[in-house]
Design a protein around this motif. Structure first.
Motif, short mmCIF file in Angstrom:
data_model
loop_
_atom_site.label_atom_id
_atom_site.label_comp_id
_atom_site.label_asym_id
_atom_site.label_seq_id
_atom_site.Cartn_x
_atom_site.Cartn_y
_atom_site.Cartn_z
N GLY A 1 38.17 56.91 26.85
CA GLY A 1 38.60 57.86 25.83
C GLY A 1 37.75 57.77 24.57
N ALA A 2 37.26 56.57 24.29
CA ALA A 2 36.40 56.37 23.11
C ALA A 2 34.94 56.68 23.41
N GLY A 3 34.66 57.18 24.62
CA GLY A 3 33.31 57.63 24.93
C GLY A 3 32.48 56.70 25.78
N LYS A 4 33.05 55.56 26.18
CA LYS A 4 32.28 54.62 27.02
C LYS A 4 32.30 55.08 28.47
N LYS A 5 31.19 54.80 29.16
CA LYS A 5 31.19 54.97 30.62
C LYS A 5 31.78 53.71 31.25
N VAL A 6 32.27 53.84 32.47
CA VAL A 6 32.87 52.68 33.14
C VAL A 6 31.84 51.55 33.28
N ASP A 7 30.58 51.91 33.51
CA ASP A 7 29.59 50.83 33.69
C ASP A 7 29.11 50.25 32.36
N GLU A 8 29.72 50.68 31.26
CA GLU A 8 29.47 50.02 29.97
C GLU A 8 30.59 49.04 29.61
N ILE A 9 31.56 48.93 30.51
CA ILE A 9 32.71 48.05 30.26
C ILE A 9 32.57 46.76 31.05
N ILE A 10 32.80 45.64 30.37
CA ILE A 10 32.78 44.31 31.01
C ILE A 10 34.17 43.72 30.86
N ILE A 11 34.88 43.57 31.97
CA ILE A 11 36.24 43.04 31.89
C ILE A 11 36.22 41.51 31.94
N ASP A 12 36.88 40.88 30.98
CA ASP A 12 37.06 39.42 31.00
C ASP A 12 38.51 39.16 31.43
N PRO A 13 38.69 38.68 32.67
CA PRO A 13 40.05 38.59 33.22
C PRO A 13 40.89 37.43 32.69
N CYS A 14 40.38 36.65 31.77
CA CYS A 14 41.10 35.52 31.15
C CYS A 14 41.32 34.36 32.12
N PHE A 15 40.43 33.42 32.05
CA PHE A 15 40.53 32.23 32.90
C PHE A 15 41.53 31.25 32.30
N LEU A 16 42.39 30.69 33.14
CA LEU A 16 43.37 29.69 32.70
C LEU A 16 43.10 28.38 33.42
N PRO A 17 43.48 27.25 32.81
CA PRO A 17 43.17 25.95 33.43
C PRO A 17 43.93 25.72 34.74
N VAL A 18 43.22 25.34 35.80
CA VAL A 18 43.89 25.00 37.06
C VAL A 18 44.65 23.69 36.97
N SER A 19 44.35 22.87 35.96
CA SER A 19 45.07 21.61 35.83
C SER A 19 46.53 21.86 35.43
N ALA A 20 46.79 22.98 34.76
CA ALA A 20 48.16 23.29 34.32
C ALA A 20 48.92 24.05 35.40
N ASP A 21 48.21 24.89 36.16
CA ASP A 21 48.87 25.72 37.18
C ASP A 21 47.91 25.88 38.35
N ALA A 22 48.25 25.24 39.45
CA ALA A 22 47.35 25.22 40.61
C ALA A 22 47.09 26.63 41.14
N ALA A 23 48.01 27.57 40.89
CA ALA A 23 47.86 28.92 41.44
C ALA A 23 46.92 29.78 40.60
N SER A 24 46.51 29.28 39.43
CA SER A 24 45.79 30.17 38.51
C SER A 24 44.38 30.51 38.99
N GLY A 25 43.75 29.62 39.75
CA GLY A 25 42.41 29.90 40.27
C GLY A 25 42.45 31.03 41.28
N ARG A 26 43.40 30.94 42.21
CA ARG A 26 43.51 31.98 43.22
C ARG A 26 43.89 33.33 42.59
N ALA A 27 44.78 33.30 41.59
CA ALA A 27 45.19 34.55 40.93
C ALA A 27 43.99 35.24 40.28
N ILE A 28 43.13 34.47 39.64
CA ILE A 28 42.00 35.10 38.95
C ILE A 28 40.99 35.64 39.96
#
Lengths: 260, 260
Positions: free
Chosen positions: B150-177
């Motif tokens: 909507g602000a005029g960017k093309k999809v290939d100008e977008i870089i998504i950072d999916p937010c990495f969480l520590p696997v030491s706190a939650d063993a499922a977080s690696g697979r989820a990401i």
């Protein structure tokens, strides 16, 4: 993870020389260093059946290895006589490494596997050659599982080797193998999946990075057994780390214990 | 892969000291070593907005970095004034790093992204906090893509950072990401996916192995951009190797070229 230390293999020059000279000290050192690095099984391969000495070599190696370590042995031979001798002299429940679907090997392989209380590696090779996709690997796994359960094995006594092919020859081969591992894991949750992984880096420089990347991707997809040199730099670290990332190590207890 | 060299960041002690002392030589060295290691972009972070000096720091860093390298810059600031200044003084098409869905940041972030010819990192953080599953990451990505296009960017100008969480706190977080990366890749084939990956190993010993394992699994799932220290041992090797294993390097031409 089940770690099978692959170093005592007569296709390696140093092992062939030690076998030829009956140099027990070299074999003992190789068994011990793998045990210290974290191997759960010691693979024992006495060379090519065509040498005519494979049975004799297997007998000597089983004696030497079992005198120096309490680890169970993976009896590595496609020759039924050498395999039977190794399995018969094993002090702890061994692995038969390996049988395949090739018609000149299958019946005898199933017979040997059925005669002993052992686990068994099933190579997905068949008369059609090495599988290269997901569907052919699934079909071959199904045939092996049917044959082996028919011979009295439980599914959790079967270790499927999905046949790694070099990514340098076919860029799609890495993805095919990882997808096949995921598909086998979904269909048979209790089965083990391993493999002679290092073939994936054949022909490339600095092969260990390709091996380590493949190890991580395969473990993530469901591989739970590794036929590796546990002494190679980074191998055991990558295995523990990949298990943590894959969610198979609650609170990373194993990783922390092994890496400290 | 797009490699964003992360080292010029005021949260690192050595960089904070160099900023404080206006030690251009240290910044130049840090920019050059990342360029030599294979960075495609140099990230430039001038510190916390609360310091009151972020705009001034950004101006100085942009001058110093762009005088020493032709690489484009990732303008790393959540402060709109510092971000605008960085983007305005960029000599080559820069990356805005980053905007997020948090309501006190979103509108201004979209405005800044829309004002410049730049790529933009969209962090999936929202007022609900850090996403931890696949569905919330997909929903947040959809909102960001809608806002940015909507602000005029093309999809290939977008870089998504999916937010990495520590696997030491939650063993499922690696697979989820990893599963989230695969789902985002399927839905938006042209989008870029990156991330501050090293957070996954927070709290663990010998963190680099967990980072390398996660890097391989994420690249296999579809990550195509890495915000990393390209000088860290093994990082670039693992990136090239994982691309080969993932089938994104025909005949391993890139791997062979880079590793020889």
């Amino acid at each position: 993870m089940i770690i099978i230390g692959e170093k005592i293999n007569a296709t390696r020059k140093a092992i062939a020389a030690a076998l030829e000279a009956r140099d027990a000290e070299h074999i003992v050192r190789t068994a011990r260093e793998q045990a210290e690095a974290g191997a759960d099984y010691v693979d024992v391969n006495g060379g090519d059946a065509r040498s005519g000495r494979e049975v004799e070599n297997m007998a000597w190696l089983m004696d030497v290895v079992q005198a120096t370590t309490d680890l169970p042995v993976a009896v590595d031979s496609a020759d039924p006589a050498a395999a039977r001798l190794g399995l018969k002299t094993a002090k702890r429940k061994p692995i038969l490494n390996s049988i395949s679907l090739e018609s000149d090997r299958l019946a005898e392989g199933l017979a040997v596997a059925g005669e002993f209380d052992c686990m068994v590696v099933g190579l997905l090779m068949s008369d059609a050659g090495t599988p290269c996709g997901v569907d052919d690997r699934m079909a071959n796994t199904r045939t092996l599982v049917e044959g082996l359960t028919g011979a009295g094995k439980k599914v959790d006594e079967i270790i499927i080797d999905p046949c790694f092919l070099p990514v340098s020859a076919d860029a799609a081969s890495g993805r095919a193998i990882v997808d096949a591992i995921a598909a086998i894991r979904r269909e048979w949750p209790e089965i083990h999946i391993a493999g002679g992984l290092s073939n994936i880096s054949y022909g490339l420089p600095q092969r260990r990075w390709v091996n380590l990347a493949a190890l991580a991707a395969c473990i993530f997809a469901g591989m739970d057994t590794a036929i590796v040199n546990p002494c190679a730099e980074g191998t055991m670290s990558m295995i523990h780390a990949a298990e943590a990332v894959a969610g198979r190590d609650e609170f990373c207890m194993n990783y922390v214990t092994k890496m400290r």
